[in-house]
Scaffold this active site. Structure first.
Site, PDB file in Angstrom:
ATOM      1  N   HIS A 270      -5.843   2.837   1.007  1.00 47.42           N
ATOM      2  CA  HIS A 270      -5.111   4.023   1.464  1.00 47.42           C
ATOM      3  C   HIS A 270      -5.829   4.779   2.589  1.00 47.42           C
ATOM      4  O   HIS A 270      -5.223   5.128   3.596  1.00 47.42           O
ATOM      5  CB  HIS A 270      -4.864   4.995   0.303  1.00 47.42           C
ATOM      6  CG  HIS A 270      -4.229   4.361  -0.902  1.00 47.42           C
ATOM      7  ND1 HIS A 270      -3.274   3.383  -0.802  1.00 47.42           N
ATOM      8  CD2 HIS A 270      -4.412   4.557  -2.231  1.00 47.42           C
ATOM      9  CE1 HIS A 270      -2.887   3.020  -2.018  1.00 47.42           C
ATOM     10  NE2 HIS A 270      -3.571   3.712  -2.906  1.00 47.42           N
TER      11      HIS A 270
ATOM     12  N   ASP B  75       0.900  -1.136   0.000  1.00 48.68           N
ATOM     13  CA  ASP B  75       0.000   0.000   0.000  1.00 48.68           C
ATOM     14  C   ASP B  75       0.946   1.195   0.000  1.00 48.68           C
ATOM     15  O   ASP B  75       1.534   1.525   1.034  1.00 48.68           O
ATOM     16  CB  ASP B  75      -0.880   0.025   1.253  1.00 48.68           C
ATOM     17  CG  ASP B  75      -1.856   1.191   1.214  1.00 48.68           C
ATOM     18  OD1 ASP B  75      -1.451   2.284   0.768  1.00 48.68           O
ATOM     19  OD2 ASP B  75      -3.014   1.023   1.624  1.00 48.68           O
ATOM     20  N   HIS B  76       1.137   1.811  -1.154  1.00 52.07           N
ATOM     21  CA  HIS B  76       2.261   2.754  -1.250  1.00 52.07           C
ATOM     22  C   HIS B  76       2.075   3.966  -0.330  1.00 52.07           C
ATOM     23  O   HIS B  76       3.032   4.656  -0.027  1.00 52.07           O
ATOM     24  CB  HIS B  76       2.514   3.173  -2.700  1.00 52.07           C
ATOM     25  CG  HIS B  76       1.556   4.181  -3.238  1.00 52.07           C
ATOM     26  ND1 HIS B  76       0.282   3.866  -3.613  1.00 52.07           N
ATOM     27  CD2 HIS B  76       1.690   5.511  -3.462  1.00 52.07           C
ATOM     28  CE1 HIS B  76      -0.328   4.960  -4.044  1.00 52.07           C
ATOM     29  NE2 HIS B  76       0.505   5.980  -3.971  1.00 52.07           N
TER      30      HIS B  76
END
Ligand code: BG6
Length: 495
Positions: A244, A181-182
């Site tokens: 996010h 999950d950047h």
């Protein structure tokens, strides 16, 4: 201590993610000396390309997307010893045989150690076949240093995520699986933990006694660009909220971890997901708002409606905006609303968290002495500005008592004067180190899906009748304003 020799295998090496994100991040890590001394990249893709052609392609990516200016010496040292390119069908058994051999050769060259890291920068449909292929040639659990990295989307609902977790679990141990999950790799998101747990200032008031509500906004100005095909099957709830926004919420709401051990931090975050009040079917219309952009103006440019974007159906019902009112049912947060919103083609690109405090218990200043009466707020700006702002009332200079809101501001750039690494640099280095703290664990992914599933179901069985319901370049549909106005509040719109 020196890092363990590592072979990074990128599946989908000729694709967009490798070009825009992974290779520029690796180049930076290499130029700044963060990679193991013994390190190799093997790119695998079905696209036929000679190695020179592949390197030229990668170079244009680094030139366009890397925060560091490309210099020839670093580029040569990055590519000459490091990069191999294999053309092969990503799910064909032969491909895995070739890979196993290449890894074995490196292992022998390096004196018997070569941790293989498999990065799946591919379509989600290839995750299972690639994992199975790796398992068949003995590159899964049997190699303790072996790791697999998977990108989102991780499933499209609870059932598909469970299936995927099960099938990855047949080949790899959970601690070998790194789900990206950047957002978790962003410096400013990690700094929330530093702010909360590295300081004495904030944590004593970080609960329902002092915090009135929290807002989390991730607004983008871009539309779906060339990703209409993917987005038509996703929508903003799957694309942004399930991962996010929920991860941001967990970072704000988690209990203090006992240590920064990966399992400890993730346990504390998972507790938050488990405490989020489920969305009962009959309440979805009150707690969740969806929107889709129509044509409009974004920063002076006329842009088309979502339904007119490439690969989007002209009567698409897919949402490009979501607002939610969320409660976390535990001692710390009972009855404190968390308002979440995200959308494409909004007025401004901004990701921010607003913590709004309760009013002072007794207002001693006469109303006339207060210029603007609003509660104390803390604003965590995640991007594009990277800053923290504390807003409070101060006395205006002058012979009478008059209060005015002022800001105390911390800016990353001014404080540290150094460049901020990209999320992918941090995440790639963590994978190489085997540190899973900033990655999603199977149970987190499933807990998040089980929260959004009921909303998806209600939305799917009640198609929207008012789409498009916001203009590109606005702050989203009217209903999102109503959602928060019902509680006598409004969305914080920064200047
Ligand atoms: C991705 C979504 O995960 O995040 C995209 O799939 C979105 O739709 C992107 O644009 C936003 O990331 P960032 O880092 O630009 O805020």
């Amino acid at each position: 201590t020196p890092l363990t020799p590592t072979v990074l295998v990128i599946f989908g090496a000729a694709g967009d993610l490798a070009w825009r994100k992974l290779v520029p991040a690796l180049y930076c890590l290499s130029a700044e000396g963060w990679l193991p001394e013994k390190f190799a990249v093997i790119g695998v893709d079905r696209k036929e390309m000679a190695k020179e052609e592949y390197l030229r392609h990668l170079r244009t990516g680094v030139e366009s997307f890397c925060r560091r200016k490309l210099d020839d010496a670093s580029w040569t040292s990055f590519t000459s010893s490091l990069v191999q390119y294999h053309c092969g069908d990503l799910s064909h058994p032969d491909t895995f045989g070739v890979l196993a051999k290449a890894i074995e050769e490196l292992r022998q060259q390096w004196g018997g150690v070569a941790n293989p890291v498999f990065y799946l920068a591919t379509a989600p449909s290839l995750i299972e076949p690639i994992a199975q292929g790796l398992g068949k040639v003995g590159l899964g659990k049997r190699v303790p240093g072996s790791r697999i990295v998977v990108e989102k989307p991780f499933g499209r609902d609870l059932a598909s995520a469970q299936t995927l977790n099960r099938s990855l679990g047949e080949v790899f141990e959970e601690k070998q699986i790194f789900r990206i999950d950047h957002y978790l790799g962003k410096e400013t998101v990690q700094n929330i933990l530093a702010l909360r747990f590295g300081n004495a200032w904030f944590e004593p008031i970080w609960d329902r006694r002092y915090i009135d509500y929290v807002q989390i906004t991730v607004a983008e100005t871009i539309g779906v660009e060339q990703r209409g095909g993917y987005y038509e099957r996703a929508g903003a709830l799957r694309d942004m909220v399930q991962n996010h926004l929920f991860q941001l919420l967990c970072t704000v709401a988690m209990e203090p971890p006992v240590s920064f051990d990966a399992e400890e931090v993730r346990n504390k975050k998972t507790d938050v997901l488990h405490a989020i009040r489920p969305f009962p079917t009959e309440a979805v219309h009150r707690l969740a708002v969806r929107g889709q952009y129509g044509a409009g103006w974004v920063r002076g440019e006329r842009v088309p409606a979502y339904r007119n974007e490439p690969n989007v159906s002209p009567d698409s019902r897919v949402e490009t905006f979501v607002a939610l009112k969320v409660f976390v049912d535990n001692w710390r947060w009972q009855d404190v609303p968390f308002y979440l919103r995200t959308g494409k083609r909004m007025a401004q690109r901004i990701s921010q968290i607003v913590i709004s405090l309760r009013p002072v218990p007794h207002q001693a200043f006469p109303e006339i002495a207060v210029d603007q009466w609003h509660p104390n707020r803390m604003i965590l700006n995640i991007q594009p500005q990277e800053s923290i702002l504390l807003n409070f009332q101060a006395k205006r200079p002058g012979p009478t008592i008059r209060l005015s809101p002022v800001d105390l501001r911390f800016s990353y750039r001014d404080a540290f004067k150094s460049e901020t690494p990209e999320a992918y640099e941090t995440l790639l280095r963590d994978v190489i180190l085997g540190d899973g703290t900033l990655f999603m664990r199977a149970d987190q992914v499933e807990a998040a899906w089980s929260l959004v599933d009921p909303i998806l179901q209600v939305w799917e069985s009640n198609p929207p009748t008012d789409f498009p319901n916001y203009s590109a370049g606005s702050w989203g549909p009217e209903a999102a304003q109503v959602l928060i106005a019902r509680d006598g509040r409004s969305w914080f719109e920064s200047p």
